[in-house]
Design a protein around this motif. Sequence first.
Motif, PDB file in Angstrom:
ATOM      1  N   TYR A 274     -37.390  20.685  31.708  1.00 47.02           N
ATOM      2  CA  TYR A 274     -37.861  20.070  30.466  1.00 47.02           C
ATOM      3  C   TYR A 274     -36.700  19.480  29.667  1.00 47.02           C
ATOM      4  CZ  TYR A 274     -42.148  22.532  31.505  1.00 47.02           C
ATOM      5  OH  TYR A 274     -43.292  22.978  32.119  1.00 47.02           O
ATOM      6  N   SER A 275     -37.009  18.402  28.959  1.00 45.41           N
ATOM      7  CA  SER A 275     -36.052  17.779  28.045  1.00 45.41           C
ATOM      8  C   SER A 275     -36.642  17.822  26.650  1.00 45.41           C
ATOM      9  CB  SER A 275     -35.792  16.319  28.443  1.00 45.41           C
ATOM     10  OG  SER A 275     -35.174  16.255  29.702  1.00 45.41           O
ATOM     11  N   TYR A 276     -35.872  18.321  25.705  1.00 46.17           N
ATOM     12  CA  TYR A 276     -36.308  18.420  24.322  1.00 46.17           C
ATOM     13  C   TYR A 276     -35.484  17.439  23.487  1.00 46.17           C
ATOM     14  CZ  TYR A 276     -38.569  22.630  25.975  1.00 46.17           C
ATOM     15  OH  TYR A 276     -39.358  23.510  26.673  1.00 46.17           O
ATOM     16  N   TYR A 277     -36.171  16.465  22.903  1.00 47.21           N
ATOM     17  CA  TYR A 277     -35.512  15.433  22.116  1.00 47.21           C
ATOM     18  C   TYR A 277     -35.550  15.806  20.645  1.00 47.21           C
ATOM     19  CZ  TYR A 277     -35.668  12.702  26.355  1.00 47.21           C
ATOM     20  OH  TYR A 277     -35.487  12.275  27.639  1.00 47.21           O
ATOM     21  N   PHE A 278     -34.492  15.463  19.930  1.00 42.41           N
ATOM     22  CA  PHE A 278     -34.430  15.755  18.500  1.00 42.41           C
ATOM     23  C   PHE A 278     -33.762  14.594  17.774  1.00 42.41           C
ATOM     24  CE2 PHE A 278     -30.741  17.518  20.602  1.00 42.41           C
ATOM     25  CZ  PHE A 278     -29.680  17.122  19.810  1.00 42.41           C
ATOM     26  N   ILE A 279     -34.154  14.407  16.536  1.00 42.91           N
ATOM     27  CA  ILE A 279     -33.576  13.358  15.696  1.00 42.91           C
ATOM     28  C   ILE A 279     -32.255  13.858  15.151  1.00 42.91           C
ATOM     29  CG2 ILE A 279     -33.879  12.056  13.553  1.00 42.91           C
ATOM     30  CD1 ILE A 279     -36.918  12.223  14.084  1.00 42.91           C
ATOM     31  N   ARG A 280     -31.255  13.002  15.143  1.00 40.53           N
ATOM     32  CA  ARG A 280     -29.961  13.349  14.557  1.00 40.53           C
ATOM     33  C   ARG A 280     -29.999  12.947  13.082  1.00 40.53           C
ATOM     34  NH1 ARG A 280     -25.881  14.445  18.145  1.00 40.53           N
ATOM     35  NH2 ARG A 280     -26.371  14.078  20.313  1.00 40.53           N
ATOM     36  N   PRO A 281     -30.089  13.931  12.161  1.00 36.14           N
ATOM     37  CA  PRO A 281     -30.254  13.627  10.736  1.00 36.14           C
ATOM     38  C   PRO A 281     -29.168  12.725  10.155  1.00 36.14           C
ATOM     39  CG  PRO A 281     -30.493  15.978  11.135  1.00 36.14           C
ATOM     40  CD  PRO A 281     -30.030  15.355  12.412  1.00 36.14           C
ATOM     41  N   GLU A 282     -27.927  12.888  10.588  1.00 34.42           N
ATOM     42  CA  GLU A 282     -26.848  12.073  10.033  1.00 34.42           C
ATOM     43  C   GLU A 282     -27.022  10.606  10.419  1.00 34.42           C
ATOM     44  OE1 GLU A 282     -25.474  13.385  14.089  1.00 34.42           O
ATOM     45  OE2 GLU A 282     -26.500  14.350  12.428  1.00 34.42           O
ATOM     46  N   LYS A 283     -27.527  10.350  11.595  1.00 35.17           N
ATOM     47  CA  LYS A 283     -27.770   8.970  12.032  1.00 35.17           C
ATOM     48  C   LYS A 283     -28.955   8.375  11.281  1.00 35.17           C
ATOM     49  CE  LYS A 283     -24.525   8.646  15.050  1.00 35.17           C
ATOM     50  NZ  LYS A 283     -23.467   7.668  14.971  1.00 35.17           N
ATOM     51  N   LEU A 284     -29.956   9.202  11.007  1.00 37.17           N
ATOM     52  CA  LEU A 284     -31.111   8.741  10.252  1.00 37.17           C
ATOM     53  C   LEU A 284     -30.693   8.311   8.850  1.00 37.17           C
ATOM     54  CD1 LEU A 284     -34.159   8.365  10.512  1.00 37.17           C
ATOM     55  CD2 LEU A 284     -34.430  10.705   9.702  1.00 37.17           C
ATOM     56  N   GLU A 285     -29.795   9.059   8.233  1.00 33.35           N
ATOM     57  CA  GLU A 285     -29.291   8.703   6.903  1.00 33.35           C
ATOM     58  C   GLU A 285     -28.502   7.396   6.957  1.00 33.35           C
ATOM     59  OE1 GLU A 285     -28.885   8.540   2.988  1.00 33.35           O
ATOM     60  OE2 GLU A 285     -30.170   9.934   4.075  1.00 33.35           O
ATOM     61  N   GLN A 286     -27.714   7.214   7.982  1.00 33.24           N
ATOM     62  CA  GLN A 286     -26.979   5.962   8.144  1.00 33.24           C
ATOM     63  C   GLN A 286     -27.938   4.781   8.274  1.00 33.24           C
ATOM     64  OE1 GLN A 286     -24.380   6.507  11.515  1.00 33.24           O
ATOM     65  NE2 GLN A 286     -23.036   7.912  10.415  1.00 33.24           N
ATOM     66  N   MET A 287     -29.018   4.977   9.008  1.00 32.36           N
ATOM     67  CA  MET A 287     -30.024   3.911   9.158  1.00 32.36           C
ATOM     68  C   MET A 287     -30.677   3.599   7.817  1.00 32.36           C
ATOM     69  SD  MET A 287     -30.263   2.617  12.164  1.00 32.36           S
ATOM     70  CE  MET A 287     -31.892   1.923  12.188  1.00 32.36           C
ATOM     71  N   ARG A 288     -30.989   4.628   7.046  1.00 31.22           N
ATOM     72  CA  ARG A 288     -31.583   4.411   5.716  1.00 31.22           C
ATOM     73  C   ARG A 288     -30.653   3.586   4.831  1.00 31.22           C
ATOM     74  NH1 ARG A 288     -33.393  10.344   5.575  1.00 31.22           N
ATOM     75  NH2 ARG A 288     -35.576  10.188   6.179  1.00 31.22           N
ATOM     76  N   GLU A 289     -29.365   3.927   4.852  1.00 33.80           N
ATOM     77  CA  GLU A 289     -28.389   3.192   4.042  1.00 33.80           C
ATOM     78  C   GLU A 289     -28.274   1.740   4.500  1.00 33.80           C
ATOM     79  OE1 GLU A 289     -24.810   5.494   4.357  1.00 33.80           O
ATOM     80  OE2 GLU A 289     -25.643   7.163   3.192  1.00 33.80           O
TER      81      GLU A 289
END
Length: 65
Positions: free
Chosen positions: A33-48
């Motif tokens: 199995y592969s478990y994918y997760f969002i990288r919060p720091e990258k999400l914040e960079q995208m928001r900015e």
Amino acid sequence: MVERLPRSQPTISHHLRILLFSRLVGVKRLGNYSYYFIRPEKLEQMREALASIEHLCQQKREDLR
């Protein structure tokens, strides 16, 4: 994910590969199995980045008036 998204497994795999390459998501593999997760720091960079683009678009609209 295939059960939850109205897309084929190859399409989902393709998009996950792009997200992994861009480091927006990470993956942890356990057995088969592969478990994918969002990288919060990258999400914040995208928001900015999107906020900056939005600001530039608003300025452009005001300049055109």
